[in-house]
Design an enzyme around this catalytic site. Sequence first.
Site, PDB file in Angstrom:
ATOM      1  N   GLU A 135      10.082   2.170  -5.802  1.00 54.27           N
ATOM      2  CA  GLU A 135      11.487   2.364  -5.774  1.00 54.27           C
ATOM      3  C   GLU A 135      12.097   1.990  -4.353  1.00 54.27           C
ATOM      4  OE1 GLU A 135      12.464   5.521  -9.153  1.00 54.27           O
ATOM      5  OE2 GLU A 135      12.925   5.802  -7.109  1.00 54.27           O
ATOM      6  N   CYS A 148      15.973   2.476   2.065  1.00 60.68           N
ATOM      7  CA  CYS A 148      14.696   3.285   2.078  1.00 60.68           C
ATOM      8  C   CYS A 148      13.454   2.253   1.406  1.00 60.68           C
ATOM      9  CB  CYS A 148      14.763   4.587   1.524  1.00 60.68           C
ATOM     10  SG  CYS A 148      13.210   5.312   1.607  1.00 60.68           S
ATOM     11  N   CYS A 155      -0.196   6.398  -2.730  1.00 61.00           N
ATOM     12  CA  CYS A 155      -0.819   6.844  -1.363  1.00 61.00           C
ATOM     13  C   CYS A 155      -2.110   7.268  -1.186  1.00 61.00           C
ATOM     14  CB  CYS A 155       0.373   7.646  -0.610  1.00 61.00           C
ATOM     15  SG  CYS A 155      -0.072   8.352   0.885  1.00 61.00           S
ATOM     16  N   CYS A 159      -0.633  14.944   0.989  1.00 64.46           N
ATOM     17  CA  CYS A 159       0.214  15.952   1.463  1.00 64.46           C
ATOM     18  C   CYS A 159       0.656  16.872   0.155  1.00 64.46           C
ATOM     19  CB  CYS A 159       1.476  15.429   2.203  1.00 64.46           C
ATOM     20  SG  CYS A 159       1.215  14.304   3.260  1.00 64.46           S
ATOM     21  N   CYS A 162       3.978  16.765  -1.316  1.00 61.86           N
ATOM     22  CA  CYS A 162       4.666  15.552  -1.884  1.00 61.86           C
ATOM     23  C   CYS A 162       4.264  14.848  -3.286  1.00 61.86           C
ATOM     24  CB  CYS A 162       4.393  14.461  -0.832  1.00 61.86           C
ATOM     25  SG  CYS A 162       4.607  12.739  -1.074  1.00 61.86           S
ATOM     26  N   GLY A 220       4.065   5.657   0.168  1.00 64.50           N
ATOM     27  CA  GLY A 220       3.290   5.084   1.142  1.00 64.50           C
ATOM     28  C   GLY A 220       3.181   5.363   2.388  1.00 64.50           C
ATOM     29  N   GLU A 221       2.046   5.516   3.077  1.00 64.93           N
ATOM     30  CA  GLU A 221       1.909   5.545   4.759  1.00 64.93           C
ATOM     31  C   GLU A 221       1.849   4.325   5.385  1.00 64.93           C
ATOM     32  OE1 GLU A 221       1.980   7.978   6.709  1.00 64.93           O
ATOM     33  OE2 GLU A 221       1.683   6.461   8.040  1.00 64.93           O
ATOM     34  N   SER A 252       8.387   5.867   9.388  1.00 65.49           N
ATOM     35  CA  SER A 252       7.945   7.181   9.305  1.00 65.49           C
ATOM     36  C   SER A 252       6.184   7.347   8.941  1.00 65.49           C
ATOM     37  CB  SER A 252       8.563   8.157   8.085  1.00 65.49           C
ATOM     38  OG  SER A 252       8.273   9.133   7.820  1.00 65.49           O
ATOM     39  N   SER A 274       6.407  12.989  10.436  1.00 69.02           N
ATOM     40  CA  SER A 274       6.390  14.246   9.609  1.00 69.02           C
ATOM     41  C   SER A 274       5.609  15.253   9.966  1.00 69.02           C
ATOM     42  CB  SER A 274       5.987  13.688   8.086  1.00 69.02           C
ATOM     43  OG  SER A 274       6.683  12.487   7.641  1.00 69.02           O
ATOM     44  N   LEU A 275       6.286  16.233  10.850  1.00 68.90           N
ATOM     45  CA  LEU A 275       5.583  17.196  11.378  1.00 68.90           C
ATOM     46  C   LEU A 275       5.139  18.447  10.452  1.00 68.90           C
ATOM     47  CD1 LEU A 275       4.383  18.047  14.147  1.00 68.90           C
ATOM     48  CD2 LEU A 275       6.561  19.261  14.756  1.00 68.90           C
ATOM     49  N   HIS A 276       6.175  18.768   9.879  1.00 64.57           N
ATOM     50  CA  HIS A 276       6.366  20.007   8.748  1.00 64.57           C
ATOM     51  C   HIS A 276       5.587  21.263   9.291  1.00 64.57           C
ATOM     52  CE1 HIS A 276       7.990  16.705   6.612  1.00 64.57           C
ATOM     53  NE2 HIS A 276       6.690  16.041   6.217  1.00 64.57           N
ATOM     54  N   ASN A 351      12.342  18.970  -1.855  1.00 64.61           N
ATOM     55  CA  ASN A 351      12.662  18.495  -3.185  1.00 64.61           C
ATOM     56  C   ASN A 351      11.627  18.868  -4.084  1.00 64.61           C
ATOM     57  OD1 ASN A 351      14.142  17.005  -5.180  1.00 64.61           O
ATOM     58  ND2 ASN A 351      12.525  15.338  -5.154  1.00 64.61           N
ATOM     59  N   CYS A 394      15.443  11.162 -12.173  1.00 59.85           N
ATOM     60  CA  CYS A 394      14.360  10.367 -11.940  1.00 59.85           C
ATOM     61  C   CYS A 394      13.150  10.179 -13.098  1.00 59.85           C
ATOM     62  CB  CYS A 394      13.420  11.020 -10.665  1.00 59.85           C
ATOM     63  SG  CYS A 394      13.921  10.244  -9.148  1.00 59.85           S
TER      64      CYS A 394
HETATM   65  N1  SAH Z   1       3.969   8.580   4.228  1.00 59.61           N
HETATM   66  C1  SAH Z   1       4.964   8.686   5.307  1.00 59.61           C
HETATM   67  C2  SAH Z   1       6.326   7.926   4.726  1.00 59.61           C
HETATM   68  C3  SAH Z   1       6.827   8.279   3.372  1.00 59.61           C
HETATM   69  S1  SAH Z   1       7.219  10.040   3.142  1.00 59.61           S
HETATM   70  C4  SAH Z   1       5.413  10.045   5.872  1.00 59.61           C
HETATM   71  O1  SAH Z   1       4.655  10.948   5.303  1.00 59.61           O
HETATM   72  O2  SAH Z   1       6.101  10.348   6.756  1.00 59.61           O
HETATM   73  C5  SAH Z   1       8.560  10.184   3.900  1.00 59.61           C
HETATM   74  C6  SAH Z   1       8.876  11.308   4.159  1.00 59.61           C
HETATM   75  O3  SAH Z   1       9.226  12.279   2.830  1.00 59.61           O
HETATM   76  C7  SAH Z   1       7.953  12.244   4.781  1.00 59.61           C
HETATM   77  O4  SAH Z   1       8.705  13.156   5.850  1.00 59.61           O
HETATM   78  C8  SAH Z   1       7.335  13.217   3.757  1.00 59.61           C
HETATM   79  O5  SAH Z   1       6.867  14.705   4.278  1.00 59.61           O
HETATM   80  C9  SAH Z   1       8.641  13.652   3.061  1.00 59.61           C
HETATM   81  N2  SAH Z   1       8.518  14.139   1.616  1.00 59.61           N
HETATM   82  C10 SAH Z   1       7.444  14.166   0.664  1.00 59.61           C
HETATM   83  N3  SAH Z   1       7.606  14.755  -0.241  1.00 59.61           N
HETATM   84  C11 SAH Z   1       8.970  15.393  -0.335  1.00 59.61           C
HETATM   85  C12 SAH Z   1       9.411  16.435  -1.035  1.00 59.61           C
HETATM   86  N4  SAH Z   1       9.178  16.745  -2.036  1.00 59.61           N
HETATM   87  N5  SAH Z   1      10.696  16.930  -0.319  1.00 59.61           N
HETATM   88  C13 SAH Z   1      10.881  16.710   0.876  1.00 59.61           C
HETATM   89  N6  SAH Z   1      10.470  15.891   1.680  1.00 59.61           N
HETATM   90  C14 SAH Z   1       9.397  15.100   1.124  1.00 59.61           C
HETATM   91 FE1  SF4 Z   2       3.502  11.469   0.717  1.00 59.00          FE
HETATM   92 FE2  SF4 Z   2       3.880  10.527   3.049  1.00 59.00          FE
HETATM   93 FE3  SF4 Z   2       1.937  12.511   2.608  1.00 59.00          FE
HETATM   94 FE4  SF4 Z   2       1.544   9.821   1.504  1.00 59.00          FE
HETATM   95  S1  SF4 Z   2       1.476  10.541   3.757  1.00 59.00           S
HETATM   96  S2  SF4 Z   2       1.210  11.957   0.605  1.00 59.00           S
HETATM   97  S3  SF4 Z   2       3.829   9.398   1.103  1.00 59.00           S
HETATM   98  S4  SF4 Z   2       4.121  12.747   2.694  1.00 59.00           S
END
Ligand code: SAH
Ligand code: SF4
Length: 424
Positions: A135, A148, A155, A159, A162, A220-221, A252, A274-276, A351, A394
């Site tokens: 997408e 985007c 991937c 995570c 995700c 994807g990463e 990212s 993506s720190l989180h 989300n 979606c």
């Molecule tokens: N793989 C890379 C880029 C794609 S993910 C990464 O992880 O940074 C892009 C962003 O979406 C990341 O910050 C990821 O943590 C966030 N993300 C993934 N799933 C999510 C969700 N369910 N709700 C909110 N953010 C989410």
């Molecule tokens: Fe999702 Fe990014 Fe983690 Fe891959 S690296 S699982 S796309 S948040």
Amino acid sequence: MTETHHSSDIAARKPQSSPAAFVEKAPLERYVPPAKPSLVGLSRAALAEALGGIGVPPAQRKMRVQQIWHWLYVRGVQDFDAMTSVSKELRALLDQHFTLARPEVVAEQISADGTRKWLLRLPGEHAGENPHEIECVYIPEAGRGTLCLSSQVGCTLTCSFCHTGTQRLVRNLTAAEIAAQVVVARDRLGDWPGETPPPGAFVPSDGGRLVSNVVFMGMGEPLYNLDNVAAGIGVLADNEGLSLSRRRITVSTSGVVPQMARLGAEANTMLAVSLHAVRDDLRNELVPLNRKYPIRDLLDACRAYPGLSNARRVTFEYVMLKGVNDSDAEARELVRLLKGIPAKINLIPFNPWPGAPYECSPWERIERFSEIVFRAGYASPVRTPRGRDILAACGQLKSETEKLSARARLMAEAEGAGAPSSAE
Ligand code: SAH
Ligand code: SF4
């Protein structure tokens, strides 16, 4: 773009009431794998090689690449006949061997707020394989339009919050497929010279392009496909073509530390991380890659990212998970950790997806967290989610792409070039 640090207006975050437009997904039976390769998305080097392959003499290649490049990426033509500066003979030869096909748009959704989401079909890697789908989402905002992009189908990372993380990696996108996402978006938006954007599309008042910024926050990463991502960015940033400034491109990463310096050296884009979480034990759980590259190493790699300044900051993404990472103490720790790094903090409402083990933090909690970060001198926008109406639907698209609503928020949050920050 509306920043809502201090807003308590939850209603404003609900989907707008006017209906979104849908285009039904085309059935798979109709899929016919392409017979000829497409030139769309190719780099100058790949284009020169393609021309060599059909007998264009080496002495002519550079000039021919220059001509074709203009038609591909400045004019967006879909037909070799439109390449009027190219000789008739060469046009015929090109037509015999290549196409100007884009990734096929198999579904399009248009939100009441102007956000557009496309499901794109890409050829399988091997003969006879089903096509792959990714997408691509466009978010118009006052002053910019952000696209985007995906970098992989699926991937390899897992995570826990995700949805893509629950799927296996299908394959890396090629550099051409990465760049072609921008070409498709500009087609659909009428964003080529002489074209008229569709009704309701936001058109920049300065006559600028509708796609002004790009973020790699789709599937994807990107740093696990860095060769192709960097080559694709080379096509996007070429200033005689698509001309997207590298300062308006954000990559990212979930924290692939050994590749971050290469991203800076080879692609020189803006960086988002993506720190989180602010503690390794929790980040190990949310972003399992943290076991390999813990927070300390990740932040060291951020500090070393080339060209950082107050005008060029790292964006730290922080997903708000109810009762997991959203306490006041964690907000204060976040600020402490980032001390000394030119940073922006983007708080992302989680989300949810079916079966997800988390809930989104309540709005009041996000506000409180945001307030602490803001008081410490960081802009910490929690922005109104965009395209909720279409993204909520979606499920009508391929299941692998269900999490795009998170992406859309991220895009809305990713800052582009020269975007002023209030963190001074
Ligand atoms: N793989 C890379 C880029 C794609 S993910 C990464 O992880 O940074 C892009 C962003 O979406 C990341 O910050 C990821 O943590 C966030 N993300 C993934 N799933 C999510 C969700 N369910 N709700 C909110 N953010 C989410
Ligand atoms: Fe999702 Fe990014 Fe983690 Fe891959 S690296 S699982 S796309 S948040």
